[in-house]
Motif scaffolding. Structure first.
Motif, mmCIF file in Angstrom:
data_model
loop_
_atom_site.group_PDB
_atom_site.id
_atom_site.type_symbol
_atom_site.label_atom_id
_atom_site.label_comp_id
_atom_site.label_asym_id
_atom_site.label_seq_id
_atom_site.Cartn_x
_atom_site.Cartn_y
_atom_site.Cartn_z
ATOM 1 N N ASN A 167 0.782 -1.232 0.000
ATOM 2 C CA ASN A 167 0.000 0.000 0.000
ATOM 3 C C ASN A 167 0.814 1.283 0.000
ATOM 4 O O ASN A 167 0.243 2.355 0.099
ATOM 5 C CB ASN A 167 -1.004 0.027 1.166
ATOM 6 N N ILE A 168 2.153 1.189 -0.061
ATOM 7 C CA ILE A 168 2.941 2.383 -0.352
ATOM 8 C C ILE A 168 2.880 2.581 -1.855
ATOM 9 O O ILE A 168 3.207 1.680 -2.632
ATOM 10 C CB ILE A 168 4.407 2.250 0.098
ATOM 11 N N TYR A 215 1.786 7.054 1.803
ATOM 12 C CA TYR A 215 1.248 5.970 2.607
ATOM 13 C C TYR A 215 0.253 6.551 3.603
ATOM 14 O O TYR A 215 0.523 7.578 4.236
ATOM 15 C CB TYR A 215 2.381 5.248 3.350
ATOM 16 N N GLU A 246 -2.005 11.390 5.015
ATOM 17 C CA GLU A 246 -1.057 10.851 4.044
ATOM 18 C C GLU A 246 0.364 11.241 4.427
ATOM 19 O O GLU A 246 0.656 12.415 4.666
ATOM 20 C CB GLU A 246 -1.375 11.383 2.643
ATOM 21 N N VAL A 295 5.491 2.488 8.386
ATOM 22 C CA VAL A 295 6.186 2.470 7.095
ATOM 23 C C VAL A 295 7.211 1.345 7.073
ATOM 24 O O VAL A 295 7.413 0.690 6.041
ATOM 25 C CB VAL A 295 6.826 3.839 6.818
ATOM 26 N N ALA A 313 5.288 -1.631 6.193
ATOM 27 C CA ALA A 313 4.832 -1.566 4.802
ATOM 28 C C ALA A 313 5.969 -1.825 3.821
ATOM 29 O O ALA A 313 5.734 -2.308 2.710
ATOM 30 C CB ALA A 313 4.216 -0.191 4.526
#
Length: 511
Positions: A39-40, A58, A74, A196, A199
């Motif tokens: 989803n990044i 992200y 975001e 992050v 991710a």
């Protein structure tokens, strides 16, 4: 921490509010060849960031206490992928400081100064903290930010004016930023970095934090101790001292470094030498006397800055208060010291343009302004600011005047404590000692004459993390942080990042 002004490009780490002018920076739409990792979304970078980088976005929860809630923000980040993928170590997150410093622009600026081995072996990642840069930015009315007010009030009317300024700025930020203004504390930013990290694949992360980045990544380490491969803290910020202690510690390290500048400038050549030695225009003079004369001149009447008359980026004159705050930022990089000498020489002659240009104003550009606006918003949620009366501030001013008479106590800690009086968002990440329980040994670096983060803070944070869990590497020299200076300290930090090799406890380097 870093003062909210930058002196020259060489002072990259002095990092230091939005109206309706420029649109927020947005990523270009991903082409069909772009990819997403957990989803990044990766895409070309906007014009405000170097085209040599890849940019990503992200989504994370606005409020980490309600991670499944519907409100999200975001985050924006950049990445340079390891050039030697076969021998890639992992992800290396960098944060340049602030608060409010943009990791995205920092990486774009320093890529050429990183050790080639770092670029070969790591995916270098710069994630802008929430409120900053490519992440959802703090936005405020630039006119409210730019209105001049004294942070050293001497009368009740001046104190009331300061509080009114803070409240008006804060309310403009709330009106233009929305609920994010209540959720830009460093704990939230640390949880964003963890999201992050996951991710990006979930591997253990290497972290390099400079200045305020040491607070960000030490708080990350407290929250997520088992997810760290390597952690470098350079130019350390101790998030546990009292207000008066912070004022004393920071203003005196600023003063001590200023005296180092006086000595250097007086003994330097007036012109650059053939062997590359830097010049100082005030060479051979009593530089402290020159500084004091400029300070006295600005105290008597603001010094004109004619180069700022027809621009909105700097003020058209310089007060004594301006000078004291600006010079702290000018000392951050010793590469800027020749420019500081030139600026003082010109101000002594009645032209303060070079100095005034180093106290940035909000321009209406969301990306650039976020370093100013988010800095205040983050600090007010992270640091106590208990002063509520004129007498409270007069007592703090007396502390500065007695223990740091050259700067009068004008430092970032003082600016935070006075800027936050009347701020609308609550203190949500109050100072407390770090409690780190991880197995990874932390490598800390600290210079002895750092104008922004004192050696005292370095020793204090080292004790909090524990001598069994950290090694403190000392650089005997001036300037804020050490990693980008080159020399033995930089080499030791890179050896640790690459090989997890630690210097012996008590190691002191001259470079």
């Amino acid at each position: 921490m870093s003062p909210s002004s930058t002196f020259t490009q060489a002072a990259l780490l002095a990092l230091a509010t939005l109206g309706t002018a420029s649109p927020l920076p947005v990523l270009k739409k991903a082409a069909s060849s772009d990819n997403a990792t957990n989803n990044i979304t990766w895409a070309p970078c906007p014009d405000s960031v170097s085209s040599n980088l890849t940019c990503g976005t992200y989504l994370v929860p606005l409020d980490w206490s309600d991670p499944t809630g519907s409100e999200t923000i975001e985050l924006g980040l950049v990445r340079i992928e390891a050039s030697d993928q076969a021998n890639r170590i992992g992800n290396l997150f960098l944060n340049p400081g602030g608060p409010g410093g943009q990791a995205t622009s920092f990486i774009a600026s320093v890529t050429s100064r990183l050790d080639p081995r770092i670029l070969e072996r790591f995916d270098v990642v710069g994630l802008d903290p929430r409120g900053v840069g490519l992440s959802a930015p703090v936005r405020c009315d630039p006119a409210a930010y730019n209105r001049r007010v004294s942070f050293f009030p001497k009368t009740q009317d001046q104190f009331d004016e300061l509080v009114a300024y803070n409240k008006a700025l804060g309310e403009s930020c709330r009106a233009e930023t929305g609920r994010l203004i209540d959720y830009v504390d460093t704990i939230s930013a640390a949880k964003d970095h963890e999201a992050v990290r996951i991710a990006l694949g979930g591997e253990k992360v290497s972290l390099l934090g400079l200045s305020y980045g040491t607070q960000l990544f030490s708080q990350y380490a407290e929250l997520f101790p088992d997810n760290i491969r390597a952690l470098v803290l350079d130019g350390n910020l101790q998030h546990s001292q009292s207000e008066s202690s912070n004022l004393l510690i920071e203003s005196t390290t600023y003063e001590a470094t200023l005296k180092q500048f006086f000595t250097w400038c007086a003994s330097a050549s007036a012109n650059a030498t053939t062997d590359g030695a830097d010049a100082c225009p005030l060479a051979g003079r009593d530089v402290q006397s020159v500084f004091e004369s400029v300070l006295a001149k600005a105290t008597a009447s603001p010094i004109p800055a004619p180069g700022c008359d027809n621009t909105t980026t700097c003020r058209s004159d310089l007060t004594d208060e301006d000078l004291r705050f600006i010079v702290q930022g000018a000392l951050i990089s010793t590469a800027s010291w020749p420019s500081l000498g030139q600026a003082l020489a010109e101000a002594a002659g009645g032209n303060a343009t070079l100095l005034s240009q180093q106290q940035p104003l909000a321009t209406g550009d969301a990306y650039a302004d976020s370093s100013l606006l988010a800095g205040t918003a983050i600090a007010c949620q992270d640091w106590t600011h208990a002063s509520q009366t004129l007498d409270d501030l007069l007592e703090k001013a007396a502390l500065g005047a007695n223990f740091a008479p050259l700067n009068g106590g004008a430092c970032q800690s003082y600016k935070i404590q006075t800027s936050c009086v009347g701020w609308p968002a609550a203190l949500s990440n109050p100072p407390k000692p770090i409690a780190y329980t991880g197995a990874t040994t932390v490598l800390m670096a600290q210079s002895t004459f750092d104008p922004s983060t004192s050696y005292v803070w370095g020793l204090g944070l080292h004790a909090e993390i524990g001598e069994d869990r950290s090694v403190l590497l000392t650089r005997n020299g001036s300037g804020h942080t050490s990693y980008l200076r080159g020399g033995d300290t930089t080499g030791a930090l890179n050896d640790y990042l690459l090989n997890l090799t630690l210097p012996a406890p008590g190691t002191v380097y001259e470079t």
